[in-house]
Write an enzyme that holds these catalytic residues in place. Structure first.
Site, mmCIF file in Angstrom:
data_model
loop_
_atom_site.group_PDB
_atom_site.id
_atom_site.type_symbol
_atom_site.label_atom_id
_atom_site.label_comp_id
_atom_site.label_asym_id
_atom_site.label_seq_id
_atom_site.Cartn_x
_atom_site.Cartn_y
_atom_site.Cartn_z
ATOM 1 C CG ASP A 36 -2.255 0.786 1.323
ATOM 2 O OD1 ASP A 36 -2.271 1.874 0.685
ATOM 3 O OD2 ASP A 36 -3.651 0.541 1.320
ATOM 4 C CG ASN A 37 -0.405 5.171 -2.492
ATOM 5 O OD1 ASN A 37 -0.976 4.473 -1.756
ATOM 6 N ND2 ASN A 37 0.348 5.330 -3.754
ATOM 7 C CG LEU A 66 5.527 -6.222 -5.790
ATOM 8 C CD1 LEU A 66 6.297 -5.241 -5.026
ATOM 9 C CD2 LEU A 66 4.219 -6.210 -5.313
ATOM 10 C CG ASN A 102 3.105 -2.413 -12.695
ATOM 11 O OD1 ASN A 102 3.804 -2.261 -14.224
ATOM 12 N ND2 ASN A 102 3.109 -1.168 -12.791
ATOM 13 C CE1 TYR A 148 -12.602 3.938 -7.978
ATOM 14 C CE2 TYR A 148 -14.569 3.981 -8.587
ATOM 15 C CZ TYR A 148 -13.801 3.108 -7.924
ATOM 16 O OH TYR A 148 -14.041 2.428 -6.783
ATOM 17 C CE1 TYR A 162 -1.578 -7.204 -19.425
ATOM 18 C CE2 TYR A 162 -0.482 -9.954 -18.798
ATOM 19 C CZ TYR A 162 -0.878 -8.475 -19.297
ATOM 20 O OH TYR A 162 0.533 -7.471 -19.135
ATOM 21 C CB THR A 178 -18.731 -2.150 0.829
ATOM 22 O OG1 THR A 178 -19.252 -3.578 -0.290
ATOM 23 C CG2 THR A 178 -18.451 -3.519 2.073
HETATM 24 P P1 NAD Z 1 -9.843 2.507 0.606
HETATM 25 O O1 NAD Z 1 -9.755 4.082 0.057
HETATM 26 O O2 NAD Z 1 -9.560 2.376 1.906
HETATM 27 O O3 NAD Z 1 -8.497 1.332 -0.039
HETATM 28 C C1 NAD Z 1 -7.698 1.414 -0.827
HETATM 29 C C2 NAD Z 1 -6.282 1.485 -0.921
HETATM 30 O O4 NAD Z 1 -5.624 1.489 -1.821
HETATM 31 C C3 NAD Z 1 -5.864 2.545 0.004
HETATM 32 O O5 NAD Z 1 -5.052 2.275 1.297
HETATM 33 C C4 NAD Z 1 -4.836 3.229 -0.454
HETATM 34 O O6 NAD Z 1 -4.080 4.089 0.025
HETATM 35 C C5 NAD Z 1 -4.056 2.542 -1.320
HETATM 36 N N1 NAD Z 1 -3.692 2.898 -2.541
HETATM 37 C C6 NAD Z 1 -4.294 3.558 -3.298
HETATM 38 N N2 NAD Z 1 -3.381 4.500 -4.823
HETATM 39 C C7 NAD Z 1 -2.474 3.171 -4.476
HETATM 40 C C8 NAD Z 1 -1.701 3.194 -5.168
HETATM 41 N N3 NAD Z 1 -1.263 3.288 -6.210
HETATM 42 N N4 NAD Z 1 -0.317 1.892 -5.185
HETATM 43 C C9 NAD Z 1 -0.734 1.457 -3.883
HETATM 44 N N5 NAD Z 1 -1.495 0.988 -2.737
HETATM 45 C C10 NAD Z 1 -2.183 2.348 -3.702
HETATM 46 O O7 NAD Z 1 -10.586 2.625 -0.626
HETATM 47 P P2 NAD Z 1 -11.872 0.720 -0.026
HETATM 48 O O8 NAD Z 1 -13.355 1.421 0.155
HETATM 49 O O9 NAD Z 1 -11.205 0.014 0.816
HETATM 50 O O10 NAD Z 1 -11.729 0.106 -1.592
HETATM 51 C C11 NAD Z 1 -10.876 -0.397 -2.389
HETATM 52 C C12 NAD Z 1 -11.138 -1.461 -3.876
HETATM 53 O O11 NAD Z 1 -12.012 -1.652 -3.597
HETATM 54 C C13 NAD Z 1 -10.609 -0.849 -4.406
HETATM 55 O O12 NAD Z 1 -10.790 -0.717 -5.499
HETATM 56 C C14 NAD Z 1 -12.226 0.571 -5.342
HETATM 57 O O13 NAD Z 1 -12.675 0.782 -6.024
HETATM 58 C C15 NAD Z 1 -13.284 -0.971 -5.079
HETATM 59 N N6 NAD Z 1 -14.494 -0.551 -4.634
HETATM 60 C C16 NAD Z 1 -14.672 -0.455 -3.069
HETATM 61 C C17 NAD Z 1 -16.178 -0.088 -3.366
HETATM 62 C C18 NAD Z 1 -16.666 0.317 -1.604
HETATM 63 O O14 NAD Z 1 -17.895 0.484 -1.451
HETATM 64 N N7 NAD Z 1 -15.671 -0.082 -0.164
HETATM 65 C C19 NAD Z 1 -16.987 -0.444 -4.072
HETATM 66 C C20 NAD Z 1 -16.781 -0.693 -5.112
HETATM 67 C C21 NAD Z 1 -15.005 -0.748 -5.427
#
Ligand code: NAD
Ligand code: UDP
Length: 314
Positions: A36-37, A66, A102, A148, A162, A178
């Site tokens: 995670d970044n 990576l 990646n 997005y 892929y 969620t």
């Molecule tokens: P979140 O923002 O809490 O988590 C995303 C994580 O990705 C964070 O920890 C962030 O630091 C990390 N991140 C962002 N850019 C990055 C990068 N370039 N390199 C490494 N890490 C990176 O959001 P979430 O709700 O936990 O969502 C997680 C995934 O699920 C996402 O891909 C999101 O699109 C998808 N999603 C979530 C929901 C929801 O309702 N929570 C709905 C649809 C899709």
């Protein structure tokens, strides 16, 4: 030397969903690498896992390659809240697209199975209701949400190419709204916003007239579905909708949060953001059939647990 069942990479593992997934995988005895970044994720989300010998954290941006050895990859890295993904929209698209390239490259080299956290946003402002997986969507490609939505759509394309071109084992989940503990208090998403506002006695900010609908899934149910999907046979790549079909208007959500918190907060109406989808509800027949899964935690129970979490951190 201790041997774990399998080596699992979780990108975005310090975020809301990622931290719950890491927790579940660690408890199941997997050797988990969380990458995670920390753009929207926090070390606090995973601090309880750090002492475990089968958990490891690496600060890394998935837009850069990576090199690690893995059996399974869950690709969750990407900010999910509109205010965060619109903060640096170019980086958001790069995270989805370069990040997917990646991680798919890593899966190809290591022959790992790979899961993509896609989204209901691929359906845009849907003209089909509820949304089924065969609906192609209604997305504005140039609007504020496009970084997005289109990034996630392109990532799905890459996953399927892929699979066709390199025979990769892929699993694409389309996640619907969620919520739950460890959402960031300033995340900007509706459930965390309303709960934090209610607990602080601040006005509850309903965008538009609150008639727009969403279907809210509790995080625990969703993580169960992630793992079930990863374990399906190789001939099932998805995409599969994952979410709770219980549909509520945003005004109903505001009223429920006020009732459950016993808050004195008033509802105030703010302008509706551009391209805000009017309605959203997953059709989860495919998930029921292929994963034997459906949500078990209703909105009131999930909200009560989430409110307890925010009470503990505010
Ligand atoms: P979140 O923002 O809490 O988590 C995303 C994580 O990705 C964070 O920890 C962030 O630091 C990390 N991140 C962002 N850019 C990055 C990068 N370039 N390199 C490494 N890490 C990176 O959001 P979430 O709700 O936990 O969502 C997680 C995934 O699920 C996402 O891909 C999101 O699109 C998808 N999603 C979530 C929901 C929801 O309702 N929570 C709905 C649809 C899709
Ligand atoms: N919303 C709202 N008040 C807020 C935050 C969001 O009324 O303080 C609305 C938003 O306009 C949208 C819905 O709640 O209609 C869900 O927003 P969120 O950002 O949680 O997710 P998404 O729009 O991506 O589903």
């Amino acid at each position: 030397m201790q041997h774990y069942q399998k080596r699992v990479l979780v990108t975005g593992g310090a975020g809301f969903l990622g931290s719950h997934l890491c927790e579940r995988l660690v408890a199941a005895g997997c050797d988990v690498l969380c990458v995670d970044n920390l753009f929207t994720g926090t070390k606090a989300n995973i601090s309880h896992l750090i002492p475990k010998t089968n958990f490891e954290f690496m600060r890394h941006d998935v837009t850069f390659p990576l090199y690690v050895e893995m059996d399974e990859i869950y690709n969750l890295a990407c900010p999910a809240s509109p205010i965060h993904y619109q903060f640096d929209p170019v980086q958001t698209t790069k995270t989805s697209v370069h990040g997917a390239i990646n991680m798919l490259g890593l899966a190809k080299r290591t022959k790992a199975k790979i899961f993509q956290a896609s989204t209901s946003e691929v359906y845009g402002d849907p003209q089909v209701h509820p949304q089924t997986e065969d609906y192609w969507g209604h997305v504005n490609p140039t609007g504020y949400r496009a970084c997005y939505d289109e990034g996630k759509r392109c990532a799905e394309t890459l996953f399927f190419d892929y699979r066709r071109q390199h025979s990769l084992r892929i699993k694409v989940a389309r996640i619907f709204n969620t919520y739950g503990p460890r959402m960031h208090p300033n995340d900007g998403r509706v459930v965390s916003n309303f709960i934090v506002q209610a607990l602080k006695g601040a006005p509850i900010t309903v965008f538009g007239n609150g008639d727009q609908s969403r279907s809210f899934c509790y995080v625990e149910d969703l993580v169960t579905a992630f793992i079930r999907l990863m374990d399906t046979a190789d001939d099932f790549p998805g995409p599969v909708n994952l979410g709770n079909p219980g549909e509520f208007t945003i005004l109903e959500l505001a009223e429920t949060v006020i009732r459950l918190t016993g808050s004195k907060s008033e509802i105030v109406f703010k302008p509706l953001p551009q391209d805000d989808p009017l309605q959203r509800q997953p059709d989860i027949r495919l998930a029921r059939e292929k994963l034997g899964w459906e949500p078990t935690i209703g909105l009131e129970e999930g909200l009560t647990r989430t409110i307890a979490y925010f009470e503990s951190i505010i």
